[in-house]
Design a protein around this motif. Structure first.
Motif, PDB file in Angstrom:
ATOM      1  N   ASN A 176      25.608   8.935  84.271  1.00 25.58           N
ATOM      2  CA  ASN A 176      25.946  10.297  84.695  1.00 25.58           C
ATOM      3  C   ASN A 176      27.445  10.461  84.875  1.00 25.58           C
ATOM      4  OD1 ASN A 176      23.516  11.646  84.716  1.00 25.58           O
ATOM      5  ND2 ASN A 176      23.038  11.103  86.813  1.00 25.58           N
ATOM      6  N   ALA A 177      28.082   9.487  85.521  1.00 23.71           N
ATOM      7  CA  ALA A 177      29.516   9.577  85.767  1.00 23.71           C
ATOM      8  C   ALA A 177      30.303   9.527  84.462  1.00 23.71           C
ATOM      9  CB  ALA A 177      29.960   8.438  86.688  1.00 23.71           C
ATOM     10  N   ILE A 178      29.892   8.645  83.542  1.00 20.52           N
ATOM     11  CA  ILE A 178      30.582   8.546  82.251  1.00 20.52           C
ATOM     12  C   ILE A 178      30.421   9.846  81.468  1.00 20.52           C
ATOM     13  CG2 ILE A 178      30.596   7.338  80.033  1.00 20.52           C
ATOM     14  CD1 ILE A 178      29.733   4.798  81.661  1.00 20.52           C
ATOM     15  N   GLY A 179      29.204  10.387  81.454  1.00 24.28           N
ATOM     16  CA  GLY A 179      28.962  11.674  80.800  1.00 24.28           C
ATOM     17  C   GLY A 179      29.776  12.784  81.438  1.00 24.28           C
ATOM     18  N   GLY A 180      29.895  12.760  82.770  1.00 25.72           N
ATOM     19  CA  GLY A 180      30.692  13.757  83.480  1.00 25.72           C
ATOM     20  C   GLY A 180      32.155  13.711  83.096  1.00 25.72           C
ATOM     21  N   ILE A 181      32.699  12.510  82.988  1.00 22.40           N
ATOM     22  CA  ILE A 181      34.106  12.354  82.589  1.00 22.40           C
ATOM     23  C   ILE A 181      34.320  12.879  81.175  1.00 22.40           C
ATOM     24  CG2 ILE A 181      35.889  10.640  82.044  1.00 22.40           C
ATOM     25  CD1 ILE A 181      34.680   8.979  84.427  1.00 22.40           C
ATOM     26  N   ILE A 182      33.386  12.564  80.279  1.00 21.09           N
ATOM     27  CA  ILE A 182      33.494  13.074  78.902  1.00 21.09           C
ATOM     28  C   ILE A 182      33.467  14.595  78.895  1.00 21.09           C
ATOM     29  CG2 ILE A 182      32.295  13.206  76.663  1.00 21.09           C
ATOM     30  CD1 ILE A 182      31.434  10.279  77.130  1.00 21.09           C
ATOM     31  N   LEU A 183      32.545  15.198  79.685  1.00 21.97           N
ATOM     32  CA  LEU A 183      32.457  16.663  79.731  1.00 21.97           C
ATOM     33  C   LEU A 183      33.721  17.292  80.300  1.00 21.97           C
ATOM     34  CD1 LEU A 183      28.745  17.188  80.810  1.00 21.97           C
ATOM     35  CD2 LEU A 183      29.762  17.761  78.610  1.00 21.97           C
ATOM     36  N   ILE A 184      34.315  16.678  81.320  1.00 20.09           N
ATOM     37  CA  ILE A 184      35.563  17.207  81.877  1.00 20.09           C
ATOM     38  C   ILE A 184      36.665  17.182  80.819  1.00 20.09           C
ATOM     39  CG2 ILE A 184      37.418  16.734  83.537  1.00 20.09           C
ATOM     40  CD1 ILE A 184      35.194  15.938  85.541  1.00 20.09           C
ATOM     41  N   CYS A 185      36.750  16.090  80.072  1.00 21.68           N
ATOM     42  CA  CYS A 185      37.750  15.997  79.002  1.00 21.68           C
ATOM     43  C   CYS A 185      37.523  17.049  77.932  1.00 21.68           C
ATOM     44  CB  CYS A 185      37.736  14.605  78.375  1.00 21.68           C
ATOM     45  SG  CYS A 185      38.313  13.303  79.484  1.00 21.68           S
ATOM     46  N   ILE A 186      36.248  17.284  77.577  1.00 20.56           N
ATOM     47  CA  ILE A 186      35.919  18.312  76.581  1.00 20.56           C
ATOM     48  C   ILE A 186      36.311  19.682  77.119  1.00 20.56           C
ATOM     49  CG2 ILE A 186      34.027  19.495  75.387  1.00 20.56           C
ATOM     50  CD1 ILE A 186      32.637  16.720  75.274  1.00 20.56           C
ATOM     51  N   GLY A 187      36.010  19.946  78.402  1.00 23.75           N
ATOM     52  CA  GLY A 187      36.354  21.218  79.011  1.00 23.75           C
ATOM     53  C   GLY A 187      37.852  21.485  78.968  1.00 23.75           C
ATOM     54  N   ILE A 188      38.646  20.468  79.306  1.00 25.49           N
ATOM     55  CA  ILE A 188      40.096  20.601  79.248  1.00 25.49           C
ATOM     56  C   ILE A 188      40.548  20.867  77.817  1.00 25.49           C
ATOM     57  CG2 ILE A 188      42.280  19.338  79.544  1.00 25.49           C
ATOM     58  CD1 ILE A 188      40.874  17.894  81.948  1.00 25.49           C
ATOM     59  N   TYR A 189      39.975  20.121  76.873  1.00 22.74           N
ATOM     60  CA  TYR A 189      40.307  20.283  75.461  1.00 22.74           C
ATOM     61  C   TYR A 189      40.020  21.715  75.005  1.00 22.74           C
ATOM     62  CZ  TYR A 189      39.734  19.811  70.389  1.00 22.74           C
ATOM     63  OH  TYR A 189      39.800  19.990  69.029  1.00 22.74           O
ATOM     64  N   GLU A 190      38.855  22.255  75.385  1.00 24.78           N
ATOM     65  CA  GLU A 190      38.485  23.614  74.969  1.00 24.78           C
ATOM     66  C   GLU A 190      39.396  24.675  75.585  1.00 24.78           C
ATOM     67  OE1 GLU A 190      36.489  24.815  72.718  1.00 24.78           O
ATOM     68  OE2 GLU A 190      35.737  22.860  72.116  1.00 24.78           O
ATOM     69  N   ILE A 191      39.844  24.461  76.813  1.00 19.18           N
ATOM     70  CA  ILE A 191      40.741  25.424  77.462  1.00 19.18           C
ATOM     71  C   ILE A 191      42.113  25.409  76.781  1.00 19.18           C
ATOM     72  CG2 ILE A 191      42.020  25.932  79.580  1.00 19.18           C
ATOM     73  CD1 ILE A 191      39.477  25.010  81.115  1.00 19.18           C
ATOM     74  N   ILE A 192      42.598  24.220  76.456  1.00 17.66           N
ATOM     75  CA  ILE A 192      43.935  24.068  75.858  1.00 17.66           C
ATOM     76  C   ILE A 192      43.946  24.546  74.411  1.00 17.66           C
ATOM     77  CG2 ILE A 192      45.681  22.392  75.139  1.00 17.66           C
ATOM     78  CD1 ILE A 192      44.910  20.773  77.650  1.00 17.66           C
ATOM     79  N   ILE A 193      42.917  24.190  73.637  1.00 21.68           N
ATOM     80  CA  ILE A 193      42.884  24.536  72.208  1.00 21.68           C
ATOM     81  C   ILE A 193      42.468  25.937  72.025  1.00 21.68           C
ATOM     82  CG2 ILE A 193      41.797  24.023  69.987  1.00 21.68           C
ATOM     83  CD1 ILE A 193      43.660  21.845  71.004  1.00 21.68           C
TER      84      ILE A 193
END
Length: 193
Positions: A176-193
């Motif tokens: 769960n924690a690893i998946g959460g970290i991946i999702l946070i990174c994706i969220g940041i990526y989507e906001i920036i791009i």
């Protein structure tokens, strides 16, 4: 298309499946291909519906605003997954003690259809929230859906087959924690791009 997001969402949505596969593998409970495909189909369906709903939301807002909202939703889901992982360490051990199994003709214990449906529905709920956030950011519904389905099959099969060797590692315990970290990174990526 946002291929990085598509692959990341597919993987992050299914890291719980890896943990589930580990738990069944360590207890020598077989998850046959039919059960694995049913679980993947349920996850795929819920992801597709959620992404389409996200696309509808995005049509009524600007692309920048939609990306900010969708990225924030994905980050929030990731943060919740991390919190849930931190709170559920002891509960995970108890929930892994499932009892309803049947033996096949050669005496091998396999998952029941009732368990398969229950597991499939529970795991498909993980795909709804991330699918909705992904849909708002405008990622491909088909691409993401295929990614979710493929990673569902892969993670369950991999977790089940490697359950003996690596069930007590960080990956199995903190999916769960690893998946959460991946999702946070994706969220940041989507906001920036």
């Amino acid at each position: 298309m946002h291929w990085l997001s598509i692959l990341g969402i597919g993987l992050a949505s299914n890291l719980d499946n890896l943990g589930i596969g580990f738990s069944f593998g360590t207890r020598r409970i077989k998850i046959p291909i039919q059960s694995n495909l049913l679980i993947a189909a349920l996850s795929t369906l819920s992801a597709y519906i959620a992404i389409r709903c996200g696309h509808l939301i995005a049509t009524y807002s600007s692309p920048t605003f939609a990306n900010a909202i969708g990225g924030s939703m994905i980050m929030a889901i990731g943060l919740w997954a991390i919190i849930k992982s931190l709170m559920a360490t002891s509960r995970r051990k108890a929930s892994n003690a499932q009892k309803s199994h049947r033996a096949d003709q050669v005496g091998e214990v396999i998952i029941t259809w009732k368990e398969t449906w229950t597991l499939g529905i529970a795991l498909s709920l993980n795909c709804i929230a991330s699918g909705l956030g992904a849909g708002v950011t405008g990622v491909s519904a088909w691409g993401t859906t295929i990614s979710v389905g493929a990673f569902s099959i892969i993670t369950i099969a991999l977790g089940s087959s490697l359950g003996h060797q690596i069930s007590n590692t960080v990956v199995g315990k903190y999916s769960n924690a690893i998946g959460g970290i991946i999702l946070i990174c994706i969220g940041i990526y989507e906001i920036i791009i």
